[in-house]
Design an enzyme around this catalytic site. Structure first.
Site, PDB file in Angstrom:
ATOM      1  N   ARG A 248     -22.415 -31.513   0.589  1.00  0.00           N
ATOM      2  CA  ARG A 248     -22.451 -31.133   2.184  1.00  0.00           C
ATOM      3  C   ARG A 248     -20.948 -30.615   2.651  1.00  0.00           C
ATOM      4  O   ARG A 248     -20.231 -31.600   3.453  1.00  0.00           O
ATOM      5  CB  ARG A 248     -22.928 -32.178   3.129  1.00  0.00           C
ATOM      6  CG  ARG A 248     -24.388 -32.186   2.830  1.00  0.00           C
ATOM      7  CD  ARG A 248     -25.069 -33.526   3.691  1.00  0.00           C
ATOM      8  NE  ARG A 248     -25.592 -32.858   4.713  1.00  0.00           N
ATOM      9  CZ  ARG A 248     -26.447 -33.410   5.904  1.00  0.00           C
ATOM     10  NH1 ARG A 248     -26.702 -34.801   5.461  1.00  0.00           N
ATOM     11  NH2 ARG A 248     -27.072 -32.845   6.754  1.00  0.00           N
TER      12      ARG A 248
ATOM     13  N   LYS B 253     -33.099 -35.189  18.120  1.00  0.00           N
ATOM     14  CA  LYS B 253     -31.932 -35.754  17.740  1.00  0.00           C
ATOM     15  C   LYS B 253     -30.762 -34.404  17.366  1.00  0.00           C
ATOM     16  O   LYS B 253     -29.627 -34.596  17.813  1.00  0.00           O
ATOM     17  CB  LYS B 253     -31.767 -36.409  16.456  1.00  0.00           C
ATOM     18  CG  LYS B 253     -30.614 -37.011  15.799  1.00  0.00           C
ATOM     19  CD  LYS B 253     -30.830 -37.944  14.495  1.00  0.00           C
ATOM     20  CE  LYS B 253     -31.029 -37.050  13.375  1.00  0.00           C
ATOM     21  NZ  LYS B 253     -29.957 -36.343  12.792  1.00  0.00           N
ATOM     22  N   ASN B 254     -31.278 -33.658  16.767  1.00  0.00           N
ATOM     23  CA  ASN B 254     -30.511 -32.643  16.244  1.00  0.00           C
ATOM     24  C   ASN B 254     -30.144 -31.717  17.411  1.00  0.00           C
ATOM     25  O   ASN B 254     -29.247 -30.744  17.013  1.00  0.00           O
ATOM     26  CB  ASN B 254     -31.160 -31.794  14.918  1.00  0.00           C
ATOM     27  CG  ASN B 254     -30.998 -32.623  13.891  1.00  0.00           C
ATOM     28  OD1 ASN B 254     -30.617 -33.879  13.659  1.00  0.00           O
ATOM     29  ND2 ASN B 254     -31.690 -32.163  12.601  1.00  0.00           N
TER      30      ASN B 254
HETATM   31  C1  UD1 Z   1     -28.362 -29.872  10.066  1.00  0.00           C
HETATM   32  C2  UD1 Z   1     -29.260 -31.260  10.328  1.00  0.00           C
HETATM   33  C3  UD1 Z   1     -30.221 -31.556   9.364  1.00  0.00           C
HETATM   34  C4  UD1 Z   1     -30.713 -30.613   8.480  1.00  0.00           C
HETATM   35  C5  UD1 Z   1     -29.980 -29.576   8.152  1.00  0.00           C
HETATM   36  C6  UD1 Z   1     -30.620 -28.361   7.401  1.00  0.00           C
HETATM   37  C7  UD1 Z   1     -28.186 -31.766  12.457  1.00  0.00           C
HETATM   38  C8  UD1 Z   1     -27.286 -32.986  12.997  1.00  0.00           C
HETATM   39  N1  UD1 Z   1     -28.467 -32.112  11.282  1.00  0.00           N
HETATM   40  O1  UD1 Z   1     -27.519 -30.627   9.109  1.00  0.00           O
HETATM   41  O2  UD1 Z   1     -30.819 -32.715   9.665  1.00  0.00           O
HETATM   42  O3  UD1 Z   1     -31.289 -31.193   7.174  1.00  0.00           O
HETATM   43  O4  UD1 Z   1     -29.130 -28.783   9.170  1.00  0.00           O
HETATM   44  O5  UD1 Z   1     -31.478 -27.802   8.254  1.00  0.00           O
HETATM   45  O6  UD1 Z   1     -28.664 -31.032  13.081  1.00  0.00           O
HETATM   46  N2  UD1 Z   1     -22.870 -26.024   3.568  1.00  0.00           N
HETATM   47  C9  UD1 Z   1     -21.789 -25.424   3.326  1.00  0.00           C
HETATM   48  N3  UD1 Z   1     -20.632 -25.144   3.970  1.00  0.00           N
HETATM   49  C10 UD1 Z   1     -20.544 -25.435   5.269  1.00  0.00           C
HETATM   50  C11 UD1 Z   1     -21.633 -26.091   5.833  1.00  0.00           C
HETATM   51  C12 UD1 Z   1     -22.671 -26.301   4.890  1.00  0.00           C
HETATM   52  O7  UD1 Z   1     -21.784 -24.835   2.018  1.00  0.00           O
HETATM   53  O8  UD1 Z   1     -19.488 -25.590   5.643  1.00  0.00           O
HETATM   54  C13 UD1 Z   1     -24.202 -25.942   3.073  1.00  0.00           C
HETATM   55  C14 UD1 Z   1     -24.757 -27.437   2.949  1.00  0.00           C
HETATM   56  O9  UD1 Z   1     -23.957 -27.854   1.735  1.00  0.00           O
HETATM   57  C15 UD1 Z   1     -26.321 -27.160   2.738  1.00  0.00           C
HETATM   58  C16 UD1 Z   1     -26.397 -26.019   3.840  1.00  0.00           C
HETATM   59  O10 UD1 Z   1     -25.102 -25.241   3.777  1.00  0.00           O
HETATM   60  O11 UD1 Z   1     -26.437 -26.744   1.589  1.00  0.00           O
HETATM   61  C17 UD1 Z   1     -27.126 -26.015   4.932  1.00  0.00           C
HETATM   62  O12 UD1 Z   1     -26.481 -27.357   5.655  1.00  0.00           O
HETATM   63  P1  UD1 Z   1     -26.390 -27.127   7.084  1.00  0.00           P
HETATM   64  O13 UD1 Z   1     -27.261 -26.316   7.806  1.00  0.00           O
HETATM   65  O14 UD1 Z   1     -24.739 -27.122   7.625  1.00  0.00           O
HETATM   66  O15 UD1 Z   1     -26.536 -28.901   7.560  1.00  0.00           O
HETATM   67  P2  UD1 Z   1     -26.052 -29.773   8.884  1.00  0.00           P
HETATM   68  O16 UD1 Z   1     -25.768 -28.797   9.616  1.00  0.00           O
HETATM   69  O17 UD1 Z   1     -25.136 -30.776   8.272  1.00  0.00           O
END
Ligand code: UD1
Length: 420
Positions: A122, A22-23
């Site tokens: 998030r 999925k991811n």
């Molecule tokens: C992706 C995955 C999800 C997984 C996560 C962490 C997909 C579709 N989803 O989610 O299944 O649980 O990675 O491995 O691939 N953050 C910020 N600022 C930003 C972006 C993120 O502070 O602009 C923080 C988030 O709040 C979180 C951390 O970074 O604490 C990691 O998030 P991120 O790796 O971005 O997760 P997703 O890409 O949403």
């Protein structure tokens, strides 16, 4: 709303096929917006999140056709709308991934602020700051991110102060068509990012450092369509391995890959599992034994994935001994422990740490799924509990697990869906 009814039974035993990731599928579908010609994406998992992403592409005017084997043909040249509307984005946070490619290819993108699992705040600040560093003008207006650029995005040196999977993917997709060189530092290294990068390279992108925390991208003028196979889902793989380990059973998983699951496999061995694997299969056998408790701490790849935390917490709930599970990525992601405690687990929460004292047996109860991976942990708990467990709100589980009840049935679990 559909529910899953599970009757606790003995150790699972059987063979199943693992679906496409999925991811990995979601960013690759977003990346199709970068191509000048039709893209063919195969091994696409049959999931609600994938359907949502395809609906999003269709509502922009992109032509999408799917064959019976879940190979998707996408022709982005038919695009007419540059907006990802709230109705679709609110059900799936990964919709934000269309922002980078749309802006980079067409110079404009309007994307509603994302929703998705209720597992913390998030934010998307790193996505937006990176695009601004590449010359985008971004406004936030009535819940929409409105981005545009005069001409093409410009290559930039970007340091991401948090390791973010989606942020790395969005900026990588923006950079491949930008003017000049982009360096993405402190990039996430998840295997799904490697899969996306390999797909972009097959489309003609120039990317160095794939799989490392520094990606160097030399922008190209155009990208062509290609045929690409999505990698196997490592989280689905891990979930079925944990189901077998928790029940003291055996499982053989086909069409998957063990190498990208190292941190998870190590923990399963620590819990007492025997593992065997080939190029495209993994077999786990607990030989009828109760698992031993394992401590873990989630962190970006290659460390232990947050997406496997809930399943291991369920296993620890019935394991021999005590364990601590520390969640460092998403602040609300230990929320399912309250549901596990309703089933007789002994788990206390201190900040972002769960302290789990293994009990001999859980008791079935009505429980509610709060997010995708938490739902999977409740299914696993129900499979080893005494009596009946009803898991409500399973729309979460359908977002990320293809036919979970059919696959669990193939392993001998007593589980059925009750349409709501
Ligand atoms: C992706 C995955 C999800 C997984 C996560 C962490 C997909 C579709 N989803 O989610 O299944 O649980 O990675 O491995 O691939 N953050 C910020 N600022 C930003 C972006 C993120 O502070 O602009 C923080 C988030 O709040 C979180 C951390 O970074 O604490 C990691 O998030 P991120 O790796 O971005 O997760 P997703 O890409 O949403």
């Amino acid at each position: 709303m559909d529910k899953l009814i599970i009757r606790g039974s003995g150790p699972v035993d059987g063979e199943i096929r693992i679906s496409g990731s999925k991811n990995s599928a979601l960013p690759i579908l977003a990346a199709t917006l970068l191509a000048d010609g039709p893209m063919h994406i195969c091994n696409m998992p049959h999931l609600n999140d994938v359907t949502t992403m395809l609906a999003l592409l269709r509502c922009m005017g992109v032509e999408v056709t799917i064959d019976e084997k879940m190979c998707v043909e996408i022709d982005p040249s038919t695009i007419t709308e540059f907006t990802a509307p709230y109705d679709l984005v609110k059900t799936m946070r990964a919709s934000i991934l269309v922002l980078g490619p749309m802006l980079s290819h067409f110079g404009v993108a309007n994307v509603s602020f994302p929703g998705g699992c209720a597992i913390g705040s998030r934010p998307v600040d790193i996505h937006l700051r990176g695009l601004e560093a590449m010359g985008a003008k971004i406004e936030v207006d009535e819940g929409y991110i409105r981005a545009k650029v005069d001409g093409r995005l410009k290559g930039a040196h970007i340091f991401m102060d948090v390791v973010t999977v989606g942020g790395t993917e969005n900026l990588l997709m923006a950079a491949v068509l930008a003017d000049g060189k982009t360096v993405l530092e402190n990039a996430a290294r998840e295997p799904e990012i490697v899969d996306l990068a390999n797909c972009l390279v097959a489309m003609g992108a120039n990317i160095e450092g794939i799989g490392s925390d520094t990606l160097v991208i030399h922008g190209v003028k155009r990208l062509q369509g290609c045929t690409y196979n999505v990698m196997p889902d490592r989280i689905e793989t891990g979930t079925y391995l944990v189901a077998a380990a928790t029940s003291g059973g055996r499982v053989k998983l086909k069409d998957t890959c063990g190498v990208i699951l190292e941190s998870v496999l190590l923990k399963l061995e620590e819990a007492g599992a025997s593992l065997n694997m080939g190029d495209d299969w993994i077999e786990l056998n607990m030989n009828g034994n109760r698992p031993k408790s394992v401590n873990l701490r989630t962190a970006p790849y290659p460390a232990f994935p947050t997406d496997m935390q809930a399943q291991f917490t369920a296993m620890n709930a019935v394991a021999e001994g005590s364990a601590t599970v520390v969640e460092t990525i998403f602040e609300n992601r230990l929320i399912q422990i309250h549901e596990l405690n309703r089933m007789g687990a002994n788990i206390t929460l201190e900040g972002n740490t769960a302290i789990i004292k293994g009990v001999e047996r859980l008791k079935g109860a009505p429980v509610m799924a709060t997010d995708l991976r938490a739902s999977a942990s409740l299914v696993i708990a129900g499979m080893v509990a005494e009596g009946e467990t009803i898991v409500d709100r399973i729309y979460h589980i359908d977002r990320g697990y293809e036919c979970i009840e059919e696959k669990m049935q193939q392993l001998g679990a007593n589980i059925r869906r009750m349409p709501g």
